[in-house]
Design a protein around this motif. Sequence first.
Motif, PDB file in Angstrom:
ATOM      1  N   TRP A  49       0.821  -1.224   0.000  1.00 49.67           N
ATOM      2  CA  TRP A  49       0.000   0.000   0.000  1.00 49.67           C
ATOM      3  C   TRP A  49       0.845   1.258   0.000  1.00 49.67           C
ATOM      4  O   TRP A  49       0.399   2.321  -0.462  1.00 49.67           O
ATOM      5  N   LEU A  50       2.046   1.185   0.516  1.00 47.05           N
ATOM      6  CA  LEU A  50       2.807   2.401   0.713  1.00 47.05           C
ATOM      7  C   LEU A  50       3.188   3.097  -0.593  1.00 47.05           C
ATOM      8  O   LEU A  50       3.018   4.309  -0.712  1.00 47.05           O
ATOM      9  N   PRO A  51       3.674   2.394  -1.579  1.00 42.55           N
ATOM     10  CA  PRO A  51       3.981   3.093  -2.830  1.00 42.55           C
ATOM     11  C   PRO A  51       2.743   3.744  -3.434  1.00 42.55           C
ATOM     12  O   PRO A  51       2.790   4.873  -3.905  1.00 42.55           O
ATOM     13  N   ASP A  52       1.605   3.043  -3.390  1.00 42.22           N
ATOM     14  CA  ASP A  52       0.392   3.639  -3.942  1.00 42.22           C
ATOM     15  C   ASP A  52      -0.052   4.851  -3.138  1.00 42.22           C
ATOM     16  O   ASP A  52      -0.715   5.747  -3.671  1.00 42.22           O
ATOM     17  N   ALA A  53       0.297   4.863  -1.857  1.00 44.81           N
ATOM     18  CA  ALA A  53      -0.118   5.987  -1.025  1.00 44.81           C
ATOM     19  C   ALA A  53       0.535   7.282  -1.430  1.00 44.81           C
ATOM     20  O   ALA A  53       0.170   8.346  -0.934  1.00 44.81           O
ATOM     21  N   MET A  54       1.450   7.227  -2.359  1.00 40.41           N
ATOM     22  CA  MET A  54       2.101   8.444  -2.828  1.00 40.41           C
ATOM     23  C   MET A  54       1.145   9.305  -3.628  1.00 40.41           C
ATOM     24  O   MET A  54       1.505  10.410  -4.030  1.00 40.41           O
ATOM     25  N   GLU A  55      -0.068   8.800  -3.883  1.00 44.94           N
ATOM     26  CA  GLU A  55      -1.060   9.601  -4.593  1.00 44.94           C
ATOM     27  C   GLU A  55      -1.499  10.795  -3.765  1.00 44.94           C
ATOM     28  O   GLU A  55      -2.049  11.758  -4.300  1.00 44.94           O
ATOM     29  N   ILE A  74      14.376  -7.744   7.748  1.00 44.81           N
ATOM     30  CA  ILE A  74      15.460  -7.714   6.763  1.00 44.81           C
ATOM     31  C   ILE A  74      14.934  -8.080   5.380  1.00 44.81           C
ATOM     32  O   ILE A  74      15.375  -7.529   4.361  1.00 44.81           O
ATOM     33  N   THR A  75      13.972  -8.994   5.328  1.00 41.11           N
ATOM     34  CA  THR A  75      13.406  -9.354   4.033  1.00 41.11           C
ATOM     35  C   THR A  75      12.774  -8.146   3.377  1.00 41.11           C
ATOM     36  O   THR A  75      13.003  -7.853   2.200  1.00 41.11           O
ATOM     37  N   THR A  76      11.970  -7.471   4.176  1.00 41.44           N
ATOM     38  CA  THR A  76      11.326  -6.270   3.657  1.00 41.44           C
ATOM     39  C   THR A  76      12.370  -5.290   3.158  1.00 41.44           C
ATOM     40  O   THR A  76      12.238  -4.710   2.062  1.00 41.44           O
ATOM     41  N   SER A  77      13.381  -5.119   3.977  1.00 47.59           N
ATOM     42  CA  SER A  77      14.419  -4.156   3.649  1.00 47.59           C
ATOM     43  C   SER A  77      15.045  -4.466   2.297  1.00 47.59           C
ATOM     44  O   SER A  77      15.188  -3.588   1.449  1.00 47.59           O
ATOM     45  N   LEU A  78      15.380  -5.726   2.094  1.00 45.49           N
ATOM     46  CA  LEU A  78      15.999  -6.129   0.840  1.00 45.49           C
ATOM     47  C   LEU A  78      15.077  -5.925  -0.355  1.00 45.49           C
ATOM     48  O   LEU A  78      15.452  -5.341  -1.376  1.00 45.49           O
ATOM     49  N   ILE A  79      13.855  -6.404  -0.211  1.00 45.11           N
ATOM     50  CA  ILE A  79      12.910  -6.313  -1.339  1.00 45.11           C
ATOM     51  C   ILE A  79      12.704  -4.862  -1.731  1.00 45.11           C
ATOM     52  O   ILE A  79      12.785  -4.485  -2.907  1.00 45.11           O
ATOM     53  N   ALA A  80      12.421  -4.034  -0.720  1.00 42.05           N
ATOM     54  CA  ALA A  80      12.111  -2.642  -1.024  1.00 42.05           C
ATOM     55  C   ALA A  80      13.308  -1.938  -1.638  1.00 42.05           C
ATOM     56  O   ALA A  80      13.163  -1.184  -2.613  1.00 42.05           O
ATOM     57  N   ALA A  81      14.491  -2.149  -1.071  1.00 39.06           N
ATOM     58  CA  ALA A  81      15.663  -1.466  -1.599  1.00 39.06           C
ATOM     59  C   ALA A  81      15.904  -1.876  -3.040  1.00 39.06           C
ATOM     60  O   ALA A  81      16.205  -1.035  -3.895  1.00 39.06           O
ATOM     61  N   SER A  82      15.716  -3.150  -3.344  1.00 37.85           N
ATOM     62  CA  SER A  82      15.976  -3.595  -4.719  1.00 37.85           C
ATOM     63  C   SER A  82      14.983  -2.981  -5.690  1.00 37.85           C
ATOM     64  O   SER A  82      15.334  -2.648  -6.815  1.00 37.85           O
ATOM     65  N   ILE A  83      13.722  -2.844  -5.244  1.00 34.46           N
ATOM     66  CA  ILE A  83      12.742  -2.229  -6.142  1.00 34.46           C
ATOM     67  C   ILE A  83      13.083  -0.767  -6.352  1.00 34.46           C
ATOM     68  O   ILE A  83      12.941  -0.228  -7.456  1.00 34.46           O
ATOM     69  N   GLY A  84      13.507  -0.111  -5.264  1.00 34.68           N
ATOM     70  CA  GLY A  84      13.786   1.311  -5.375  1.00 34.68           C
ATOM     71  C   GLY A  84      14.899   1.636  -6.340  1.00 34.68           C
ATOM     72  O   GLY A  84      14.988   2.773  -6.811  1.00 34.68           O
ATOM     73  N   LEU A  85      15.722   0.628  -6.680  1.00 33.17           N
ATOM     74  CA  LEU A  85      16.839   0.882  -7.584  1.00 33.17           C
ATOM     75  C   LEU A  85      16.389   1.352  -8.963  1.00 33.17           C
ATOM     76  O   LEU A  85      17.084   2.100  -9.634  1.00 33.17           O
ATOM     77  N   VAL A  86      15.240   0.868  -9.404  1.00 32.70           N
ATOM     78  CA  VAL A  86      14.887   1.065 -10.821  1.00 32.70           C
ATOM     79  C   VAL A  86      13.637   1.921 -11.020  1.00 32.70           C
ATOM     80  O   VAL A  86      13.149   2.043 -12.133  1.00 32.70           O
ATOM     81  N   GLN A  87      13.103   2.527  -9.947  1.00 32.80           N
ATOM     82  CA  GLN A  87      11.870   3.298 -10.143  1.00 32.80           C
ATOM     83  C   GLN A  87      12.192   4.668 -10.708  1.00 32.80           C
ATOM     84  O   GLN A  87      13.233   5.248 -10.425  1.00 32.80           O
ATOM     85  N   ASP A 138       9.639   7.207 -10.618  1.00 34.32           N
ATOM     86  CA  ASP A 138       8.826   8.213  -9.938  1.00 34.32           C
ATOM     87  C   ASP A 138       9.566   8.616  -8.670  1.00 34.32           C
ATOM     88  O   ASP A 138       9.917   7.765  -7.847  1.00 34.32           O
ATOM     89  N   ILE A 139       9.769   9.885  -8.506  1.00 33.59           N
ATOM     90  CA  ILE A 139      10.615  10.344  -7.396  1.00 33.59           C
ATOM     91  C   ILE A 139      10.022   9.940  -6.051  1.00 33.59           C
ATOM     92  O   ILE A 139      10.724   9.530  -5.135  1.00 33.59           O
ATOM     93  N   LYS A 140       8.723  10.049  -5.952  1.00 32.08           N
ATOM     94  CA  LYS A 140       8.099   9.694  -4.672  1.00 32.08           C
ATOM     95  C   LYS A 140       8.106   8.193  -4.438  1.00 32.08           C
ATOM     96  O   LYS A 140       8.151   7.740  -3.297  1.00 32.08           O
ATOM     97  N   ARG A 141       8.050   7.436  -5.520  1.00 32.99           N
ATOM     98  CA  ARG A 141       8.090   5.991  -5.344  1.00 32.99           C
ATOM     99  C   ARG A 141       9.421   5.554  -4.781  1.00 32.99           C
ATOM    100  O   ARG A 141       9.495   4.677  -3.914  1.00 32.99           O
ATOM    101  N   VAL A 142      10.470   6.148  -5.299  1.00 38.04           N
ATOM    102  CA  VAL A 142      11.795   5.791  -4.782  1.00 38.04           C
ATOM    103  C   VAL A 142      11.831   6.051  -3.289  1.00 38.04           C
ATOM    104  O   VAL A 142      12.277   5.213  -2.499  1.00 38.04           O
ATOM    105  N   LEU A 161      13.447  14.661   2.909  1.00 36.22           N
ATOM    106  CA  LEU A 161      13.496  14.170   1.535  1.00 36.22           C
ATOM    107  C   LEU A 161      12.151  14.340   0.851  1.00 36.22           C
ATOM    108  O   LEU A 161      12.063  14.797  -0.282  1.00 36.22           O
ATOM    109  N   PHE A 162      11.100  13.998   1.532  1.00 33.13           N
ATOM    110  CA  PHE A 162       9.782  14.102   0.905  1.00 33.13           C
ATOM    111  C   PHE A 162       9.406  15.543   0.647  1.00 33.13           C
ATOM    112  O   PHE A 162       8.834  15.893  -0.390  1.00 33.13           O
ATOM    113  N   LEU A 163       9.657  16.385   1.644  1.00 33.95           N
ATOM    114  CA  LEU A 163       9.274  17.784   1.448  1.00 33.95           C
ATOM    115  C   LEU A 163      10.074  18.378   0.297  1.00 33.95           C
ATOM    116  O   LEU A 163       9.553  19.150  -0.505  1.00 33.95           O
TER     117      LEU A 163
END
Lengths: 637, 166, 107
Positions: A235-241, A285-298, A300-304, A342-344
């Motif tokens: 839900w968090l990436p979508d919450a960037m709306e 740690i699992t979450t951390s890894l998954i999220a960081a790896s996805i953030g590499l290639v996004q 959308d600035i807010k998605r990263v 960062l967000f602001l």
Amino acid sequence: MLYNAWIIPALPLAAFALIVFFTHRNRAVSAALSIGAILIGFVYAIPVLFQLIHNHGPHEFYFTWLDFGTWHLQIGMLLDPLTAVMLMVVTIVSSCVQIYSLGYMHGDPRFSRYFAYLSLFTFSMLGLVLSNNFAMIFIFWELVGLTSYLLIGFWFEKKSASDAGKKAFITTRTGDLGFIIGILLTFYACGTLNFGEVFTKIETGIFAGGLLTAAGIFLFCGAVGKSAQFPLHVWLPDAMEGPTPVSALIHAATMVAAGVYLVARILTVYLASETAGMVVAVIGITTSLIAASIGLVQNDIKRVLAYSTVSQLGYMIMALGLGSFTAGTFHLMTHAFFKALLFLAAGSVIHAVHTNDMQEMGGLGRKMKITAVTMFIASFSIAGIFPLSGFWSKDEIVAATMGHPVFMVLALGVAFMTAFYMFRLCFLTFTGTPRDPHKFDHAHESPRTMTYPLLFLAFLSVFAGWVGIPWLPHGYSSFVYHGEPHHAAFHFDIAGISLLVGLSGIALAYLMYYRRSISPDKVAERFRPLYTLLYHKYYFDELYDAVIVRPLYAICDFWFWFDQHIIDGLVNGAATLTLWWSIAKNWFDVKVVDGAVNGAAYTIRGTGSILRFAQTGRLQNYALIIFAGVILIWFLR
Amino acid sequence: MTDVSLTSVTFYILSFCIIAGGIFTVSSRNLFHSAVFLVFTLFSVAGMFVMLNAYLLAAIQVLIYVGAVAMLMIFGVMLTTQLTNVRLRHVNEQAWPALAVCGFFLAFIVYGLWDTPFQVVKADAPVNTSHALGTLLMTKYVLPFEVVSLLLLAALVGAVVIAKKD
Amino acid sequence: MAGQTAIGLNHYLMLSGILFTIGMFGVLTRRNAIAVLMSTELMFNAANIALVAFSRFVTPAALTGQMIAMFIIVVAAAEATVALAIVLLIYRSFKGINVDRINFMKW
């Protein structure tokens, strides 16, 4: 003083009520009420902090709300160092975000309502950190979820925004189901919901064993939902709306921190149950890894930034799961400041170029100096570069993994990726040649209401973490601790490795996106399958859609069909049967009953029409009948 | 018929006259013949009264019945002659049922009266019935006498009123 | 059969009954109004015979029956008078006195 700490959440609540009922037409007054409430709260939180430094507590104030005989439901406050830290974090970040919103949301038609929602959220979050029992924290937990929904879907005319709000609410609700089960298990084992009493029971071994582990895991489910851990991170990436200040406040600094806060608050459970603690750490740690790896290639600035948040939260959860109360909460504090910044700053960029897509940006550093500088500062902090805040907190976390080599390796890997994608973001946005000249021309620095908070948060991003410098006699670790205050030891080797890892991440990003020595496209080509997987976020959304959402829709369709055809069929059938019955009765009534009545009438008429001939009017006929009657009587007698 | 005395013969002759006269009265096609037969019957009834030692009554019967009522009937017949052809029926359509009813009626009367023991008194009637009847009329039956006279008056007036041409 | 040897009360009563029946037949059957009146006279006479017979055989001294018979005669005369007046009236209205035709109380 401490006794009145409830004023801190009460003020934003009052602001919310006043805005909603009285002042929502007046934008200036509404904003002033909201900001005023939170600033006063911040001012009040300072002496609270000092009092708690002086006397660590825990101080508990409560009154009984409902008395059930064997136990009672409390409304109360639990004030200890963790509470003080959270109060400061929430009030500071909230104040910055609200002041920033004056500029960002300028001209929005629902300006007042926005501030009302922010006030409501602030009240909910402050109430959450002050809670002294599971029931109360759950109530505020849900309130925080509600306001998050309201704020994510603030621009609800956009379907993607309203969908995101629903997704956020439903996903966190799923986690809350586990949370409730955990609360029930706790109550079943302890007979009370008060934190202090529950912890006492755990320490004395009354609440232990499999029940404790199960409760711990279920309670953690709430945190999984709220802090967007795997598998409820979708839900968090979508919450960037939602509006960017909302993202800064809720989805970077405070609400998502609620899960971390919860785990920290009930760390007794995870310290007592090895299994539960390990589950927490693994998920972290699992979450951390998954999220960081996805953030590499996004792109959308807010998605990263969103994936970065998820990743950092995973870091904190992992640390807590491994038993380090101090590391997890310290990183919570520093992360709140630099992630909000960062967000602001990202919001400032978006405000300037009206797009989220980094591929359309570039070279904005020349036009937006303050934004660029503050963003770079925050990026250095998150990458863990000495001597910024992030360095100290990240070092603590890595230190917490010392007894677990696998965790340490993975944590360092995450640190590398974090540094990389943050600087990728910075270089793509602020350096190089503008990829969209039209947008570039219109870009300008943001107004002061937006830049001043950026500066303040930048200051904090650098120095706020210095309270945790290990050589301080009364540093963070002697304030916020679990069990006994301890002085953190500084491990030069660990610090050195993590610093190196961070620097190499920055270096790689520099090479790829500043110097363009290594082409990102070629890298993407070489690792095409991996790239596609990461770009599509491991296809989690598609998976959930297929496994959960579609079957649910199918079930709903089935029930709809059932309702339409079978239930309505029964109802209509009953109506039809009634109709037939009434037709039959009508036939009966007309033919049989009326027939009988009419038949009687006809018979009488017929008989009459025959009998009337007896009335001949002639005397002699009558006389004959009379005499015949006389004879008849004679006969009968 | 075991008794062949003068009384019984006279009785049977008179009764025959009465019955025959009656039958012809009711069954005569010609109305005038009916009237004449009625007179004959009435005379015979007067004779019967004489047999029953009711001398005054017989005289009254002849005087009033024959002399007035029957005359009245004949006047009525004459005044209401209907100028129709003679072939009209003189009896209505219920002749046969009436015959049956009358037959049964007679049967019942006969059956009822045959064995009824009346308290017959073997005494003689007063010879001078006129005197006796006159005395009774003025003493015991004076009230009916006066009432009947009123009745006669009313009948007289009424007949005139009804029948007069206006 | 009582009174068989001499003419007794029963004989007169039989006679009276027969005459009465004959008169009744005429009343029920004749179409002409005056004929009906004549038949009623017959019935009156039958009654008179019976009454006088009773007077002779049951109360010879009191002459009750004869008295009544006398009154009957008088009343019958009065009644015949009025009846004939009515018949005349009808004759004037309807030009005929068939009692068949006088059926205005019919259905």
